[in-house]
Design a protein around this motif. Sequence first.
Motif, PDB file in Angstrom:
ATOM      1  N   VAL A 159      10.931  -6.187  -0.952  1.00 43.37           N
ATOM      2  CA  VAL A 159      11.067  -4.979  -0.145  1.00 43.37           C
ATOM      3  C   VAL A 159      10.709  -5.344   1.293  1.00 43.37           C
ATOM      4  O   VAL A 159       9.805  -6.143   1.541  1.00 43.37           O
ATOM      5  CB  VAL A 159      10.156  -3.844  -0.678  1.00 43.37           C
ATOM      6  CG1 VAL A 159       8.689  -4.235  -0.602  1.00 43.37           C
ATOM      7  CG2 VAL A 159      10.406  -2.548   0.086  1.00 43.37           C
ATOM      8  N   PHE A 160      11.445  -4.784   2.234  1.00 47.26           N
ATOM      9  CA  PHE A 160      11.113  -4.984   3.639  1.00 47.26           C
ATOM     10  C   PHE A 160       9.866  -4.174   3.989  1.00 47.26           C
ATOM     11  O   PHE A 160       9.695  -3.042   3.523  1.00 47.26           O
ATOM     12  CB  PHE A 160      12.269  -4.545   4.538  1.00 47.26           C
ATOM     13  CG  PHE A 160      13.448  -5.483   4.529  1.00 47.26           C
ATOM     14  CD1 PHE A 160      13.408  -6.671   5.246  1.00 47.26           C
ATOM     15  CD2 PHE A 160      14.593  -5.173   3.814  1.00 47.26           C
ATOM     16  CE1 PHE A 160      14.489  -7.536   5.243  1.00 47.26           C
ATOM     17  CE2 PHE A 160      15.686  -6.033   3.809  1.00 47.26           C
ATOM     18  CZ  PHE A 160      15.636  -7.219   4.526  1.00 47.26           C
ATOM     19  N   LEU A 161       9.022  -4.755   4.808  1.00 44.51           N
ATOM     20  CA  LEU A 161       7.830  -4.044   5.270  1.00 44.51           C
ATOM     21  C   LEU A 161       8.219  -2.722   5.922  1.00 44.51           C
ATOM     22  O   LEU A 161       7.527  -1.709   5.753  1.00 44.51           O
ATOM     23  CB  LEU A 161       7.048  -4.912   6.262  1.00 44.51           C
ATOM     24  CG  LEU A 161       5.824  -4.269   6.908  1.00 44.51           C
ATOM     25  CD1 LEU A 161       4.756  -3.952   5.868  1.00 44.51           C
ATOM     26  CD2 LEU A 161       5.259  -5.175   8.003  1.00 44.51           C
ATOM     27  N   SER A 162       9.320  -2.716   6.653  1.00 45.82           N
ATOM     28  CA  SER A 162       9.756  -1.484   7.312  1.00 45.82           C
ATOM     29  C   SER A 162      10.026  -0.384   6.300  1.00 45.82           C
ATOM     30  O   SER A 162       9.728   0.798   6.546  1.00 45.82           O
ATOM     31  CB  SER A 162      11.016  -1.751   8.145  1.00 45.82           C
ATOM     32  OG  SER A 162      12.040  -2.317   7.345  1.00 45.82           O
ATOM     33  N   ALA A 163      10.575  -0.750   5.120  1.00 47.01           N
ATOM     34  CA  ALA A 163      10.828   0.251   4.082  1.00 47.01           C
ATOM     35  C   ALA A 163       9.516   0.769   3.498  1.00 47.01           C
ATOM     36  O   ALA A 163       9.392   1.955   3.169  1.00 47.01           O
ATOM     37  CB  ALA A 163      11.701  -0.352   2.983  1.00 47.01           C
ATOM     38  N   VAL A 164       8.521  -0.107   3.367  1.00 51.62           N
ATOM     39  CA  VAL A 164       7.215   0.313   2.851  1.00 51.62           C
ATOM     40  C   VAL A 164       6.571   1.306   3.816  1.00 51.62           C
ATOM     41  O   VAL A 164       6.069   2.366   3.410  1.00 51.62           O
ATOM     42  CB  VAL A 164       6.298  -0.910   2.641  1.00 51.62           C
ATOM     43  CG1 VAL A 164       4.903  -0.461   2.205  1.00 51.62           C
ATOM     44  CG2 VAL A 164       6.904  -1.855   1.618  1.00 51.62           C
ATOM     45  N   ILE A 165       6.581   0.971   5.099  1.00 51.61           N
ATOM     46  CA  ILE A 165       5.972   1.865   6.090  1.00 51.61           C
ATOM     47  C   ILE A 165       6.713   3.196   6.139  1.00 51.61           C
ATOM     48  O   ILE A 165       6.092   4.268   6.198  1.00 51.61           O
ATOM     49  CB  ILE A 165       5.933   1.187   7.472  1.00 51.61           C
ATOM     50  CG1 ILE A 165       4.987  -0.031   7.424  1.00 51.61           C
ATOM     51  CG2 ILE A 165       5.469   2.162   8.551  1.00 51.61           C
ATOM     52  CD1 ILE A 165       4.967  -0.850   8.694  1.00 51.61           C
ATOM     53  N   SER A 166       8.021   3.160   6.086  1.00 49.64           N
ATOM     54  CA  SER A 166       8.801   4.407   6.090  1.00 49.64           C
ATOM     55  C   SER A 166       8.438   5.284   4.895  1.00 49.64           C
ATOM     56  O   SER A 166       8.329   6.511   5.017  1.00 49.64           O
ATOM     57  CB  SER A 166      10.299   4.091   6.054  1.00 49.64           C
ATOM     58  OG  SER A 166      10.710   3.436   7.222  1.00 49.64           O
ATOM     59  N   THR A 167       8.231   4.650   3.742  1.00 49.61           N
ATOM     60  CA  THR A 167       7.942   5.393   2.523  1.00 49.61           C
ATOM     61  C   THR A 167       6.585   6.091   2.575  1.00 49.61           C
ATOM     62  O   THR A 167       6.437   7.231   2.106  1.00 49.61           O
ATOM     63  CB  THR A 167       8.000   4.449   1.305  1.00 49.61           C
ATOM     64  OG1 THR A 167       9.297   3.838   1.244  1.00 49.61           O
ATOM     65  CG2 THR A 167       7.727   5.197   0.009  1.00 49.61           C
ATOM     66  N   PHE A 168       5.607   5.418   3.161  1.00 47.92           N
ATOM     67  CA  PHE A 168       4.236   5.940   3.115  1.00 47.92           C
ATOM     68  C   PHE A 168       3.691   6.351   4.481  1.00 47.92           C
ATOM     69  O   PHE A 168       2.485   6.579   4.617  1.00 47.92           O
ATOM     70  CB  PHE A 168       3.306   4.886   2.495  1.00 47.92           C
ATOM     71  CG  PHE A 168       3.692   4.489   1.095  1.00 47.92           C
ATOM     72  CD1 PHE A 168       3.451   5.341   0.024  1.00 47.92           C
ATOM     73  CD2 PHE A 168       4.319   3.284   0.847  1.00 47.92           C
ATOM     74  CE1 PHE A 168       3.809   4.982  -1.268  1.00 47.92           C
ATOM     75  CE2 PHE A 168       4.681   2.909  -0.435  1.00 47.92           C
ATOM     76  CZ  PHE A 168       4.432   3.765  -1.500  1.00 47.92           C
ATOM     77  N   ILE A 169       4.552   6.488   5.460  1.00 45.29           N
ATOM     78  CA  ILE A 169       4.076   6.729   6.824  1.00 45.29           C
ATOM     79  C   ILE A 169       3.363   8.076   6.957  1.00 45.29           C
ATOM     80  O   ILE A 169       2.487   8.252   7.809  1.00 45.29           O
ATOM     81  CB  ILE A 169       5.245   6.624   7.829  1.00 45.29           C
ATOM     82  CG1 ILE A 169       4.686   6.373   9.234  1.00 45.29           C
ATOM     83  CG2 ILE A 169       6.165   7.848   7.773  1.00 45.29           C
ATOM     84  CD1 ILE A 169       5.738   5.890  10.215  1.00 45.29           C
ATOM     85  N   ALA A 170       3.692   9.023   6.075  1.00 44.76           N
ATOM     86  CA  ALA A 170       3.047  10.345   6.155  1.00 44.76           C
ATOM     87  C   ALA A 170       1.539  10.245   5.950  1.00 44.76           C
ATOM     88  O   ALA A 170       0.778  11.095   6.444  1.00 44.76           O
ATOM     89  CB  ALA A 170       3.659  11.292   5.135  1.00 44.76           C
ATOM     90  N   GLN A 171       1.091   9.199   5.248  1.00 44.76           N
ATOM     91  CA  GLN A 171      -0.339   9.047   5.004  1.00 44.76           C
ATOM     92  C   GLN A 171      -1.124   8.749   6.284  1.00 44.76           C
ATOM     93  O   GLN A 171      -2.347   8.887   6.317  1.00 44.76           O
ATOM     94  CB  GLN A 171      -0.570   7.930   3.983  1.00 44.76           C
ATOM     95  CG  GLN A 171       0.007   8.247   2.606  1.00 44.76           C
ATOM     96  CD  GLN A 171      -0.271   7.162   1.589  1.00 44.76           C
ATOM     97  OE1 GLN A 171      -1.235   6.399   1.719  1.00 44.76           O
ATOM     98  NE2 GLN A 171       0.575   7.079   0.560  1.00 44.76           N
ATOM     99  N   LEU A 172      -0.413   8.343   7.344  1.00 43.96           N
ATOM    100  CA  LEU A 172      -1.074   8.071   8.624  1.00 43.96           C
ATOM    101  C   LEU A 172      -1.322   9.352   9.420  1.00 43.96           C
ATOM    102  O   LEU A 172      -2.049   9.324  10.409  1.00 43.96           O
ATOM    103  CB  LEU A 172      -0.222   7.114   9.465  1.00 43.96           C
ATOM    104  CG  LEU A 172       0.099   5.743   8.855  1.00 43.96           C
ATOM    105  CD1 LEU A 172       1.055   4.987   9.758  1.00 43.96           C
ATOM    106  CD2 LEU A 172      -1.177   4.949   8.643  1.00 43.96           C
TER     107      LEU A 172
END
Length: 691
Positions: free
Chosen positions: A208-221
């Motif tokens: 998985v691309f890191l960008s996809a991981v951040i997009s998936t969980f960015i709401a937690q920020l």
Amino acid sequence: MLDVNLKAPEYYINRELSFLDFNWRVLAQAHDESLPLLERIRFLGISCSNLDEFFEIRVAGLKQRMELGSLSGGPDGMSVPEQLTAIHERAMALVKDQYDLLNQLVFPALAAHGIQFVNAKTLTARQHAWLADQFAKEVEPVLTPLGLDPARPFPRIQNKSQNFIVRLSGKDAFGRDAELAVVQVPRSLPRIIKLPQTDEAPGTTHFVFLSAVISTFIAQLFSGMTVVGAWQFRVTRNSDLFVDDEEVDNLLRAIEGELAQRRYGAAVRLETSMDCPEDITTFLLKHFALTKDDLYQVNGPVNLNRLMSLYDLLDRPDLKYAPVTPAIPRRVVAKEDIFAVMRDSDLLLHHPFESFVPVIDLLRQASTDPQVLAIKQTLYRTGPQSPIVDALVEAARHGKEVTVIIELMARFDEAANIALATRLQEAGAHVMYGVVGYKTHAKLIMVVRREHGKLRRYCHLGTGNYHPSTARFYTDYGLFTCDEAMGEDLHELFLQLTSPTRVATMQKVLQSPFTLHEGLLEKARREMEFARQGKPARIIAKLNALIEPQIIQTLYQASMAGVKVDLIVRGICALRPGITGVSENITVRSVIGRFLEHSRVYYFQNGGEPELFCASADWMDRNFFRRIEVCFPVGHKHREQILEDLETYLADNTQAWELRAAGEYERRTPGDKAAISAQTTLLRRYSQSTE
């Protein structure tokens, strides 16, 4: 000879557009289904990396010129605005092809081999849970979301860094409306993450691309806020260093100061994800002082050159080139003493078909040999962990007189070279930075040894850098010799580099910025005279780039006089071959393959007494007039060897591209003839060498 104005713009190809054409040829390797899949992905990444540097240096330079009001073009006649417009059009098409290749060919081909990239929509529940845990433990702690409001202005964005711009709704902890935020992704985080194997898909490797991981969980920020959308963006900045030669009093300190600013040079390109809304892209363009022509929206992860890391993450030899073991000439193996080998006769190595180890052995042996008094060497690029530098440090510690000319201005290697300079100085070596205003691009080693009461010079001259890693996939020649005249020439060269001295008269070597340009022109004119006399006349040149106008005009004149001119130019070529009455006797071809063609070779038939030279210089203005370069002759035995290599490149009908008069490249195909790949042929030839 016809009266033709050889300075007319129609006889020249624009250098910037020629580079983009070269990058198309690199990308064509990624399309080639005959190549192993992971090698194709590397070519895709290389094409992206090449484009990055093109914007950082060439496009940035054009934009600077336009800001300063310098709009005139080069020999091809295109003005600066015309060039920028043409670059935008071609670069947009190139980027589209890169992402079409990724989505339509690369991802399906990987899946067919049991390698899948997942995203938020395709994650299984187990994968989602594992990534959520990874995000919480490894990613979120190093991310710092930055809100945008009057008290918190837009953060400084580093060159080519990965970022997200986030649209929010709701009120923050202080009761303020929050609309936009930026999340900068540290370079310390891996851009591709390998997921653990599961029973759900045995035999399949998931990434998985890191960008996809951040997009998936960015709401937690953004606890308590609603994330309306998050979009990747990346800014490319001017990365050319500027050091005023007349004002600087300490070159190393000046470059260190410039390096600190490189990350924040003027913006020249904005990349965003394809789904980024127009109001967001407009906002970003305005902030970075860019126009819509500087915007590149992509259908996938921004920054595809990160995809090259997949090569090392996968242990899949079936998807890679078969390993190559570079050959070592038998006479080198038979004698452990490299000095004895050189005393017997000159030694020529062709990397990577032949090993780079003898170059390292020369320095290692010299570093501990009690008869060696001094070692002098130029270093342009050598790598941060270099056995070359290790040997020089060892020599200095053994009391040898070690002098190293380090080129601090080797683009994108400046920081590494500063570190190497410091290490060598601490060991007791004399470290010099060459001549202010001229890059030291020559590739030279000279070892001074006492033998039978006299001093003898052992020399190595090369076409490529003293970099053991790149020597495995760059083609270059290196000559080992203890020829007395060559040693005296190198002695004079090192004097020029380390002290105020006159322009020396060289016995064998041609040198930039003094004798190389005119020397080549004279040799080309000599071929013209032989042609006029009805004698065979031929020029062959193998180069990385050809753009210097006077050289091009002289080659046109040679063609018009009947000289056969064969040019093997890997990258940029401003000359137009095949023009009736002007360049119909000139051929230009570019060979793109497994190895990066890097060697520079010049051949002149010379009325039956041929001359062949290897050099560190391409045929560009900078190499002739703003760099210190060396061009050295090769003796009869090795001349025939190199000429055979050149003829092999000229016979290539699988990896060669021929330049047409209109400026377009056409890939050669075998047709009904036997397929010939120059690099494959050379691998076989050198593995069977009996020298």
